[in-house]
Design a protein around this motif. Structure first.
Motif, PDB file in Angstrom:
ATOM      1  N   ILE A  67      27.288  50.278  18.433  1.00  0.00           N
ATOM      2  CA  ILE A  67      28.562  50.376  19.143  1.00  0.00           C
ATOM      3  C   ILE A  67      29.169  51.762  18.924  1.00  0.00           C
ATOM      4  CG2 ILE A  67      30.938  49.539  19.217  1.00  0.00           C
ATOM      5  CD1 ILE A  67      29.892  46.763  18.598  1.00  0.00           C
ATOM      6  N   VAL A  68      29.495  52.427  20.009  1.00  0.00           N
ATOM      7  CA  VAL A  68      30.056  53.772  19.923  1.00  0.00           C
ATOM      8  C   VAL A  68      31.441  53.877  20.547  1.00  0.00           C
ATOM      9  CG1 VAL A  68      27.830  54.940  19.805  1.00  0.00           C
ATOM     10  CG2 VAL A  68      28.817  54.414  22.033  1.00  0.00           C
ATOM     11  N   THR A  69      31.880  52.823  21.232  1.00  0.00           N
ATOM     12  CA  THR A  69      33.210  52.849  21.835  1.00  0.00           C
ATOM     13  C   THR A  69      33.752  51.432  21.967  1.00  0.00           C
ATOM     14  OG1 THR A  69      34.525  53.554  23.764  1.00  0.00           O
ATOM     15  CG2 THR A  69      32.294  52.761  24.189  1.00  0.00           C
ATOM     16  N   ASN A  70      35.056  51.328  21.899  1.00  0.00           N
ATOM     17  CA  ASN A  70      35.719  50.045  22.122  1.00  0.00           C
ATOM     18  C   ASN A  70      36.396  50.010  23.488  1.00  0.00           C
ATOM     19  OD1 ASN A  70      35.018  48.905  19.654  1.00  0.00           O
ATOM     20  ND2 ASN A  70      36.768  49.808  18.606  1.00  0.00           N
ATOM     21  N   ALA A  71      36.169  51.044  24.292  1.00  0.00           N
ATOM     22  CA  ALA A  71      36.835  51.158  25.586  1.00  0.00           C
ATOM     23  C   ALA A  71      35.912  50.793  26.743  1.00  0.00           C
ATOM     24  CB  ALA A  71      37.363  52.577  25.774  1.00  0.00           C
ATOM     25  N   ARG A  72      36.371  49.879  27.578  1.00  0.00           N
ATOM     26  CA  ARG A  72      35.661  49.561  28.819  1.00  0.00           C
ATOM     27  C   ARG A  72      36.007  50.611  29.870  1.00  0.00           C
ATOM     28  NH1 ARG A  72      37.317  44.530  26.777  1.00  0.00           N
ATOM     29  NH2 ARG A  72      35.679  42.926  26.636  1.00  0.00           N
ATOM     30  N   GLY A  73      35.356  50.495  31.023  1.00  0.00           N
ATOM     31  CA  GLY A  73      35.636  51.408  32.118  1.00  0.00           C
ATOM     32  C   GLY A  73      37.109  51.424  32.481  1.00  0.00           C
ATOM     33  N   GLY A  74      37.714  52.609  32.526  1.00  0.00           N
ATOM     34  CA  GLY A  74      39.128  52.757  32.845  1.00  0.00           C
ATOM     35  C   GLY A  74      40.024  52.753  31.626  1.00  0.00           C
ATOM     36  N   GLU A  75      39.439  52.445  30.448  1.00  0.00           N
ATOM     37  CA  GLU A  75      40.241  52.333  29.233  1.00  0.00           C
ATOM     38  C   GLU A  75      40.074  53.526  28.302  1.00  0.00           C
ATOM     39  OE1 GLU A  75      39.099  48.642  27.459  1.00  0.00           O
ATOM     40  OE2 GLU A  75      40.075  47.415  28.988  1.00  0.00           O
ATOM     41  N   SER A  76      39.434  54.588  28.778  1.00  0.00           N
ATOM     42  CA  SER A  76      39.239  55.786  27.973  1.00  0.00           C
ATOM     43  C   SER A  76      39.882  56.986  28.669  1.00  0.00           C
ATOM     44  CB  SER A  76      37.742  56.064  27.783  1.00  0.00           C
ATOM     45  OG  SER A  76      37.528  57.352  27.231  1.00  0.00           O
ATOM     46  N   TYR A  77      40.447  57.866  27.885  1.00  0.00           N
ATOM     47  CA  TYR A  77      41.032  59.080  28.463  1.00  0.00           C
ATOM     48  C   TYR A  77      39.956  59.971  29.071  1.00  0.00           C
ATOM     49  CZ  TYR A  77      45.614  57.930  26.572  1.00  0.00           C
ATOM     50  OH  TYR A  77      46.814  57.313  26.330  1.00  0.00           O
ATOM     51  N   HIS A  78      38.699  59.762  28.672  1.00  0.00           N
ATOM     52  CA  HIS A  78      37.591  60.487  29.304  1.00  0.00           C
ATOM     53  C   HIS A  78      37.530  60.176  30.795  1.00  0.00           C
ATOM     54  CE1 HIS A  78      35.383  62.400  26.023  1.00  0.00           C
ATOM     55  NE2 HIS A  78      35.563  61.316  25.279  1.00  0.00           N
ATOM     56  N   ASN A  79      37.871  58.941  31.163  1.00  0.00           N
ATOM     57  CA  ASN A  79      37.761  58.512  32.555  1.00  0.00           C
ATOM     58  C   ASN A  79      38.744  59.221  33.480  1.00  0.00           C
ATOM     59  OD1 ASN A  79      37.406  55.115  31.318  1.00  0.00           O
ATOM     60  ND2 ASN A  79      35.840  56.693  31.516  1.00  0.00           N
ATOM     61  N   TYR A  80      39.697  59.941  32.885  1.00  0.00           N
ATOM     62  CA  TYR A  80      40.715  60.635  33.678  1.00  0.00           C
ATOM     63  C   TYR A  80      40.670  62.152  33.449  1.00  0.00           C
ATOM     64  CZ  TYR A  80      42.171  55.798  33.785  1.00  0.00           C
ATOM     65  OH  TYR A  80      42.178  54.427  33.941  1.00  0.00           O
ATOM     66  N   GLY A  81      39.603  62.619  32.817  1.00  0.00           N
ATOM     67  CA  GLY A  81      39.459  64.051  32.576  1.00  0.00           C
ATOM     68  C   GLY A  81      40.420  64.592  31.545  1.00  0.00           C
ATOM     69  N   LEU A  82      40.864  63.718  30.634  1.00  0.00           N
ATOM     70  CA  LEU A  82      41.870  64.118  29.649  1.00  0.00           C
ATOM     71  C   LEU A  82      41.315  64.163  28.224  1.00  0.00           C
ATOM     72  CD1 LEU A  82      44.941  62.041  30.939  1.00  0.00           C
ATOM     73  CD2 LEU A  82      44.240  64.360  31.572  1.00  0.00           C
ATOM     74  N   ALA A  83      39.996  64.119  28.084  1.00  0.00           N
ATOM     75  CA  ALA A  83      39.401  64.102  26.743  1.00  0.00           C
ATOM     76  C   ALA A  83      38.058  64.819  26.733  1.00  0.00           C
ATOM     77  CB  ALA A  83      39.225  62.663  26.258  1.00  0.00           C
ATOM     78  N   VAL A  84      37.711  65.329  25.554  1.00  0.00           N
ATOM     79  CA  VAL A  84      36.394  65.945  25.347  1.00  0.00           C
ATOM     80  C   VAL A  84      35.864  65.522  23.982  1.00  0.00           C
ATOM     81  CG1 VAL A  84      36.845  67.979  26.773  1.00  0.00           C
ATOM     82  CG2 VAL A  84      37.388  68.048  24.324  1.00  0.00           C
ATOM     83  N   GLY A 144      51.583  62.137  27.232  1.00  0.00           N
ATOM     84  CA  GLY A 144      52.556  61.065  27.049  1.00  0.00           C
ATOM     85  C   GLY A 144      52.253  59.801  27.829  1.00  0.00           C
ATOM     86  N   LEU A 145      51.079  59.744  28.439  1.00  0.00           N
ATOM     87  CA  LEU A 145      50.716  58.581  29.249  1.00  0.00           C
ATOM     88  C   LEU A 145      49.816  57.628  28.467  1.00  0.00           C
ATOM     89  CD1 LEU A 145      49.905  60.347  32.646  1.00  0.00           C
ATOM     90  CD2 LEU A 145      51.916  58.939  32.144  1.00  0.00           C
ATOM     91  N   THR A 146      50.051  56.342  28.616  1.00  0.00           N
ATOM     92  CA  THR A 146      49.190  55.338  28.020  1.00  0.00           C
ATOM     93  C   THR A 146      48.043  55.021  28.971  1.00  0.00           C
ATOM     94  OG1 THR A 146      50.374  53.469  28.978  1.00  0.00           O
ATOM     95  CG2 THR A 146      51.188  54.315  26.865  1.00  0.00           C
ATOM     96  N   ILE A 147      47.019  54.364  28.453  1.00  0.00           N
ATOM     97  CA  ILE A 147      45.905  53.941  29.302  1.00  0.00           C
ATOM     98  C   ILE A 147      46.399  52.982  30.380  1.00  0.00           C
ATOM     99  CG2 ILE A 147      43.814  52.527  29.325  1.00  0.00           C
ATOM    100  CD1 ILE A 147      43.286  55.355  28.449  1.00  0.00           C
ATOM    101  N   THR A 148      47.313  52.104  30.019  1.00  0.00           N
ATOM    102  CA  THR A 148      47.865  51.158  30.996  1.00  0.00           C
ATOM    103  C   THR A 148      48.502  51.899  32.162  1.00  0.00           C
ATOM    104  OG1 THR A 148      48.288  49.507  29.279  1.00  0.00           O
ATOM    105  CG2 THR A 148      49.500  49.267  31.344  1.00  0.00           C
ATOM    106  N   GLN A 149      49.256  52.960  31.870  1.00  0.00           N
ATOM    107  CA  GLN A 149      49.903  53.746  32.927  1.00  0.00           C
ATOM    108  C   GLN A 149      48.873  54.472  33.784  1.00  0.00           C
ATOM    109  OE1 GLN A 149      52.433  55.940  30.164  1.00  0.00           O
ATOM    110  NE2 GLN A 149      54.260  55.021  31.089  1.00  0.00           N
ATOM    111  N   LEU A 150      47.833  54.997  33.150  1.00  0.00           N
ATOM    112  CA  LEU A 150      46.788  55.683  33.908  1.00  0.00           C
ATOM    113  C   LEU A 150      46.037  54.709  34.807  1.00  0.00           C
ATOM    114  CD1 LEU A 150      45.427  58.008  31.077  1.00  0.00           C
ATOM    115  CD2 LEU A 150      46.534  58.769  33.182  1.00  0.00           C
ATOM    116  N   CYS A 151      45.758  53.511  34.286  1.00  0.00           N
ATOM    117  CA  CYS A 151      45.084  52.485  35.090  1.00  0.00           C
ATOM    118  C   CYS A 151      45.921  52.099  36.300  1.00  0.00           C
ATOM    119  CB  CYS A 151      44.807  51.246  34.241  1.00  0.00           C
ATOM    120  SG  CYS A 151      43.442  51.434  33.071  1.00  0.00           S
TER     121      CYS A 151
END
Length: 232
Positions: A67-84, A144-151
């Motif tokens: 296991i390398v992540t606890n985030a499903r699709g849409g639940e990671s900041y990577h999915n919005y181009g906000l993480a590296v 300042g955005l949460t994953i819920t807000q991004l989703c």
């Protein structure tokens, strides 16, 4: 021979595509500033699609692997181009390391922590500071955005983007005021960006020595750096 800064940056270029412009700027500066301290890094992950995220989430659950992540699709900041994510680039210029204790530039500070300090100075949040699931390779800028807000469709506001840019620009301006960068070349090939201070150019000794074909050793007992020229 030690890779030049441009060569190091080019290795990360494919993983910088699709990032939010501010995150792209921060990641690029992270590469540059780590390199000038003798710690070349590789950005190993940037924008990650929903499909890619779900496949990663399945690893260690419904698919082989750990296991390398606890985030499903849409639940990671990577999915919005906000993480590296990053790793240490080894001297061969091809291999990478996630060894958090490695001190490749022999300055008695773990290379990993040097990168983390640079990332935080640029306003990035480090996954190693999380209290539950630790992600030591991860940096993100949430605005300042949460994953819920991004989703739900929210995206960084102009004021949040401006605030993030101010942190980056302030940090860069402070460095420019303290240090004047000088290009250091060996036989016409750039090996590093050195710092000028009162007419003296400073550059990591390992980068310069290896570019000249020498080996560098360090004796922790006598606190001596020894440069050994290779026999011709």
């Amino acid at each position: 021979m030690m890779l030049t800064m441009n060569q190091v940056k080019n290795k990360s270029a494919p993983y910088l595509l699709g990032l939010h412009p501010v995150v792209l700027t921060a990641a690029t500066l992270l590469i540059e500033r780590s390199y000038t301290r003798g710690v070349p890094i590789l950005i190993t992950q940037g924008l990650r699609t929903i499909v890619e995220q779900n496949a990663l989430y399945a690893q260690g659950r419904t698919k082989p692997g750990s296991i390398v992540t606890n985030a499903r699709g849409g639940e990671s900041y990577h999915n919005y181009g906000l993480a590296v994510d990053f790793a240490l680039l080894l001297p061969d210029g091809k291999s990478v390391s996630w060894d958090m204790n490695r001190d490749g530039n022999r300055d008695h500070t773990a290379d990993w922590q040097e990168v983390v300090c640079q990332g935080k100075a640029l306003g990035l949040e480090w996954g190693g500071d999380w209290t539950s699931f630790k992600d030591y390779s991860h940096f993100q800028l949430t605005f300042g955005l949460t994953i819920t807000q991004l989703c739900a469709g929210s995206r960084p506001s102009p004021s949040a983007v401006e605030a993030a840019n101010r942190i980056i620009n302030q940090e860069e301006n402070q460095i420019v005021e303290k240090e004047v960068i000088a290009v250091v070349k060996v036989n016409g090939v750039k090996i590093a960006d050195g710092f000028l201070d009162n007419g003296i150019t400073y550059v990591p000794v390992r980068i310069l020595a290896e570019a000249l074909g020498a080996q560098v050793g360090y004796d922790s007992t006598t606190k001596t750096v020894e440069i050994t020229a290779r026999a011709k």
